[in-house]
Design a protein around this motif. Structure first.
Motif, PDB file in Angstrom:
ATOM      1  N   TRP A  52       0.840  -1.192   0.000  1.00  0.00           N
ATOM      2  CA  TRP A  52       0.000   0.000   0.000  1.00  0.00           C
ATOM      3  C   TRP A  52       0.874   1.240   0.000  1.00  0.00           C
ATOM      4  O   TRP A  52       1.898   1.277   0.667  1.00  0.00           O
ATOM      5  N   THR A  56      -1.787   4.988   2.763  1.00  0.00           N
ATOM      6  CA  THR A  56      -0.901   5.118   3.923  1.00  0.00           C
ATOM      7  C   THR A  56      -0.131   6.440   3.877  1.00  0.00           C
ATOM      8  O   THR A  56       1.001   6.513   4.354  1.00  0.00           O
ATOM      9  N   VAL A  61       3.825   0.481   2.747  1.00  0.00           N
ATOM     10  CA  VAL A  61       3.554  -0.578   3.716  1.00  0.00           C
ATOM     11  C   VAL A  61       3.436  -1.878   2.938  1.00  0.00           C
ATOM     12  O   VAL A  61       2.649  -1.974   1.989  1.00  0.00           O
TER      13      VAL A  61
END
Length: 147
Positions: A52, A56, A61
């Motif tokens: 992601w 985020t 992430v």
């Protein structure tokens, strides 16, 4: 070990089961509507890579998982949320046709929490599944990418 109940999320999609399955379970996973570079091996024992960035705030992430059960247009069961010696989250996604036009998707998530200060892990998973289903519904039914 703290015993917390299995979380369950259910959503109806106004689309045939084959389309819904393909949006959720394909080599690129939940790209472009939820993840940024997800990869999925479409078989039992196959690896899963989650990534992601958009959701985020620009921080990358990443996480890994493994498929346990793979029954096309029916069930996808996997472990993910890697930690010291395994995975924290055991997920079952079930797909059920509702006639020719619609599909019910049920997500069950059993999160391993070993102490009280880890409860935010389970809360984060719950938030994520709700967000994912909302974004999937917009994408599947309207072709919208909301992120």
């Amino acid at each position: 070990m703290i015993e917390i109940p299995k979380m369950e999320f259910i959503e109806y999609f106004n689309a045939p089961i084959e389309k819904v399955w393909q949006i959720f379970v394909n080599p690129n996973g939940w790209d472009p509507w939820f993840t940024d570079g997800m990869k999925l091996e479409l078989k039992e024992g196959g690896g899963i890579f989650f990534r992601w960035v958009r959701l985020t705030h620009g921080e990358t992430v990443e996480d890994k998982g493994i498929t346990m059960i793979f029954e096309p247009c029916k069930n996808w069961e996997f472990w993910w949320y890697e930690y010291e010696d395994g995975f924290r989250s055991h997920v079952t996604m079930s797909f059920q046709a509702n006639g020719d036009k619609g599909t019910w998707v049920k997500i069950q998530d059993k999160v391993l929490v070993t102490e009280i200060n880890e409860l935010p892990i389970a809360f984060g998973c719950a938030f994520g599944w709700g967000q994912m289903l909302c974004l999937a519904k917009a994408y599947i039914e309207k072709g919208l990418i909301l992120i």
